[in-house]
Write a protein that holds these residues in place. Structure first.
Motif, PDB file in Angstrom:
ATOM      1  N   GLU B 132       0.823  -1.216   0.000  1.00  0.00           N
ATOM      2  CA  GLU B 132       0.000   0.000   0.000  1.00  0.00           C
ATOM      3  C   GLU B 132       0.853   1.262   0.000  1.00  0.00           C
ATOM      4  O   GLU B 132       0.507   2.258  -0.640  1.00  0.00           O
ATOM      5  CB  GLU B 132      -0.956  -0.004   1.202  1.00  0.00           C
ATOM      6  N   MET B 134       3.541   1.735  -1.452  1.00  0.00           N
ATOM      7  CA  MET B 134       4.054   1.950  -2.796  1.00  0.00           C
ATOM      8  C   MET B 134       3.219   2.972  -3.577  1.00  0.00           C
ATOM      9  O   MET B 134       3.737   3.680  -4.429  1.00  0.00           O
ATOM     10  CB  MET B 134       4.053   0.625  -3.563  1.00  0.00           C
ATOM     11  N   THR B 135       1.926   3.017  -3.299  1.00  0.00           N
ATOM     12  CA  THR B 135       1.055   3.887  -4.101  1.00  0.00           C
ATOM     13  C   THR B 135       0.259   4.894  -3.261  1.00  0.00           C
ATOM     14  O   THR B 135      -0.756   5.411  -3.715  1.00  0.00           O
ATOM     15  CB  THR B 135       0.076   3.053  -4.956  1.00  0.00           C
ATOM     16  N   VAL B 158       8.857   2.198   3.191  1.00  0.00           N
ATOM     17  CA  VAL B 158       8.657   2.256   1.738  1.00  0.00           C
ATOM     18  C   VAL B 158       8.284   3.708   1.444  1.00  0.00           C
ATOM     19  O   VAL B 158       7.125   4.094   1.466  1.00  0.00           O
ATOM     20  CB  VAL B 158       7.572   1.274   1.273  1.00  0.00           C
ATOM     21  N   LEU B 246       4.515   9.013  -7.475  1.00  0.00           N
ATOM     22  CA  LEU B 246       4.448   7.550  -7.454  1.00  0.00           C
ATOM     23  C   LEU B 246       5.436   6.917  -8.422  1.00  0.00           C
ATOM     24  O   LEU B 246       6.011   5.868  -8.133  1.00  0.00           O
ATOM     25  CB  LEU B 246       3.020   7.069  -7.756  1.00  0.00           C
ATOM     26  N   GLU B 247       5.648   7.571  -9.563  1.00  0.00           N
ATOM     27  CA  GLU B 247       6.623   7.040 -10.510  1.00  0.00           C
ATOM     28  C   GLU B 247       8.036   7.088  -9.902  1.00  0.00           C
ATOM     29  O   GLU B 247       8.798   6.122  -9.999  1.00  0.00           O
ATOM     30  CB  GLU B 247       6.558   7.832 -11.826  1.00  0.00           C
ATOM     31  N   TYR B 250       8.336   4.392  -7.278  1.00  0.00           N
ATOM     32  CA  TYR B 250       8.487   3.079  -7.914  1.00  0.00           C
ATOM     33  C   TYR B 250       9.929   2.879  -8.388  1.00  0.00           C
ATOM     34  O   TYR B 250      10.554   1.866  -8.109  1.00  0.00           O
ATOM     35  CB  TYR B 250       7.522   2.964  -9.096  1.00  0.00           C
ATOM     36  N   PHE B 253      12.837   2.145  -5.791  1.00  0.00           N
ATOM     37  CA  PHE B 253      13.066   0.754  -5.388  1.00  0.00           C
ATOM     38  C   PHE B 253      13.394  -0.134  -6.582  1.00  0.00           C
ATOM     39  O   PHE B 253      14.136  -1.100  -6.461  1.00  0.00           O
ATOM     40  CB  PHE B 253      11.846   0.216  -4.632  1.00  0.00           C
ATOM     41  N   ARG B 254      12.831   0.216  -7.742  1.00  0.00           N
ATOM     42  CA  ARG B 254      13.023  -0.611  -8.929  1.00  0.00           C
ATOM     43  C   ARG B 254      14.500  -0.763  -9.295  1.00  0.00           C
ATOM     44  O   ARG B 254      14.926  -1.803  -9.756  1.00  0.00           O
ATOM     45  CB  ARG B 254      12.259   0.040 -10.114  1.00  0.00           C
TER      46      ARG B 254
END
Ligand SMILES: [Zn+2]
Lengths: 287, 267
Positions: B132, B134-135, B158, B246-247, B250, B253-254
């Protein structure tokens, strides 16, 4: 024949993947594996022909290739990201040697195998973890492969089917392993937010950082009978609380009764249950 | 004498360090604590609520180890149960709804390893927070102020940025746990600590945190400076649209993990 030798031999053979029964020699077919649940010496021919289940119901562990063979339609599996391999990023003692020897003995490059496959004709993106590769532990490459699979499935609007088995995050990659929990979860979330279906099958054992991330994120969570599923290890808990753990603690049946999984599915029914659920989740337009 | 990784672990665990609640109260003003996960209980190992900085309301969450023996027992030594993580998520969703930025102070040896914790889904609770967060459409900053213990710490980290205090540690497993699993010898904890690369400097070097906050020899004088840093962080993140936020989160962590060349192979 000495039992240890049988195990070693059968393991090596089994872990190479492929359709083992066809490749097995007469000698191997006559070998046995001891069932840890009932103690019976089960002939390997019986193990193979009965989906790796003992007559007492105990589910033997399967390596990733065996499980893919068992779950998917013949010759339908196409592997993805198999070219990625782990390196010793942190210069952790003995890790490089360990990786080399495990790659050799398993014939795999990492603890998860990803790809696309059909299950009774239902196309899906699939990841299957491997208990024989450092206990299915999640390092950066396991995290990367699972993340890529979810990203691929999001782009292609495919459902994801995942089979977990893991001791948790791989400590030899330190904090980078821990971060894979967040990385994979980010990809799972995007896949989910785009309206795609994720079905997970928890197999023995699924613990630690994998339980605390994508193993518990499925739209539907299935488990194999008797599988150990939890966050902390039983021994650590026993040492922490200084109490004997209740019978059946952290078994699939325990999780079912506490409301954390949808259904326990024996191997004989798994393929059918998974394909039915995939079919039921075809995207539909509202009338 | 040179400070070893295990010295850092012991410093991070020192009971002389200010705990999570003290950080909330000294960095922010007007803290109002809010309790309970609305499902099972209120976990004293996690403290959360609303506080202000320069008149701006923030949602603030901290793991709390306790300040004296009695309090430490009450706080379960800062080891949260699932209801603690669920309380944190409830407060974070509230923050998203009312467009408040979130600041988490992390100081825990890890999520509690207990019978009840497993019965109530410790793994599921942590997984849900990670998923959750994450977004969540509001800026999140997490600061590891002492021990950053594994999944139990990540469940509050996160974030868009993660900072670490100079003498904090962040690790996938405790050095003692690592030594006893790998070498069947918990006395080799110092060696494990070295190998795990868990000091602020190491973690920064691995690209897992954005900033190390110097303690300058006296951690009790850190609060004013930290407040200024947090406020300027908030001003920077105010500029982002939800999509940009949000990008970036993402991608943050990506990119952690293996280095990939243009053909998608290991470097
Ligand atoms: Zn049996």
């Amino acid at each position: 024949m000495p039992i240890n030798w049988i195990f070693k031999k059968s393991r090596n053979e089994l872990e190479k993947g492929g359709r083992i029964p066809d490749a097995a020699t007469q000698e191997e077919v006559e070998m046995t594996q001891t069932c840890p649940a009932c103690g019976r010496e089960v002939p390997l021919s019986e193990v193979w022909s009965n989906n790796f289940v003992c007559s007492c119901g105990h589910c033997f562990r399967m390596n990733a290739r065996q499980r893919i063979d068992f779950l998917t339609d013949k010759d339908s599996f196409e592997e993805l990201f198999g070219e990625l391999y782990s390196t010793d990023v942190l210069d952790f003692p003995n890790y490089k040697e360990k990786l080399e020897s495990i790659c050799q003995s398993t014939g795999e490059t990492e603890a998860v195998v990803c790809g696309t496959a059909k299950i009774n004709g239902e196309l899906c993106a699939l990841f299957v973890m491997n208990p024989y590769f450092m206990m299915g532990s999640m390092g950066t490459v396991v995290g990367e492969k699972i993340t890529r699979l979810f990203e691929y499935a999001t782009e292609s609007s495919l459902p994801v089917v995942g089979c977990t088995v893991s001791g948790g995050a791989r400590m030899q990659e330190g904090i980078l392993s821990l971060m894979q929990m967040a990385k994979t979860s980010g990809a799972v979330k995007r896949h989910s937010d785009a309206g795609n279906f994720y079905l997970v099958i928890l197999t023995d054992p699924t613990t630690g950082g994998v339980t605390a991330s994508f193993a518990m994120d499925g739209d539907i969570i299935l488990a194999e009978p008797g599988a150990t599923i939890g966050f902390a290890g039983a021994r650590v808990i026993e040492q922490t609380v200084r109490k004997k753990l209740p019978a059946g603690f952290q078994k699939a049946e325990f999780l079912l009764s506490h409301g954390f999984i949808d259904k326990i599915v024996p191997r004989s029914e798994q393929k059918k249950v998974v394909s039915s659920l995939l079919e039921l989740h075809h995207r539909r337009k509202r009338a | 004498m040179k400070t070893t990784a295990y010295d850092c672990v012991q410093m991070a665990r020192s009971t002389k360090r200010p705990t999570g609640t003290e950080f909330i109260e000294k960095v922010f003003s007007d803290f109002i604590e809010l309790h309970g996960d609305r499902r099972f209980a209120d976990d004293p190992a996690i403290v959360g609520g609303i506080a202000t900085m320069c008149g701006t309301p923030f949602t603030v969450i901290a793991t709390e180890k306790g300040t004296n023996t009695k309090d430490r027992v009450y706080r379960n030594f800062g080891a949260p149960n699932p209801e603690g993580y669920r309380k944190a998520l409830r407060l974070m969703k509230q923050a998203e709804k009312f467009r408040r930025p979130i600041v988490c102070f992390v100081d825990t040896s890890g999520a509690f390893c207990g019978i009840g914790a497993e019965e109530r889904g410790q793994g599921q609770a942590i997984a849900e927070n990670i998923l959750e967060m994450m977004t969540l459409k509001t800026p999140i900053l997490s600061i590891v102020i002492g021990e950053g213990g594994s999944g139990g710490a990540l469940a509050l980290a996160v974030a868009d940025e993660v900072w670490m205090l100079e003498n904090a540690v962040y690790s996938v497993i405790s050095p003692e746990g690592c030594a006893s699993i790998l070498w069947k010898n918990s006395n080799k904890a110092a060696e494990a600590a070295q190998s795990l690369k868990l000091t602020a400097e190491d973690i920064y070097g691995l690209g897992v945190v954005e900033r190390i906050i110097p303690e300058k020899g006296d951690i009790h004088k850190i609060f004013g400076r930290l407040g200024t840093d947090i406020y300027s962080w908030y001003r920077r993140y105010m500029e982002y649209t939800d999509e940009e936020l949000l990008e970036a989160r993402y991608q943050r962590f990506r990119k952690i993990g293996i280095e990939i060349d243009e053909k998608g192979l290991n470097k």
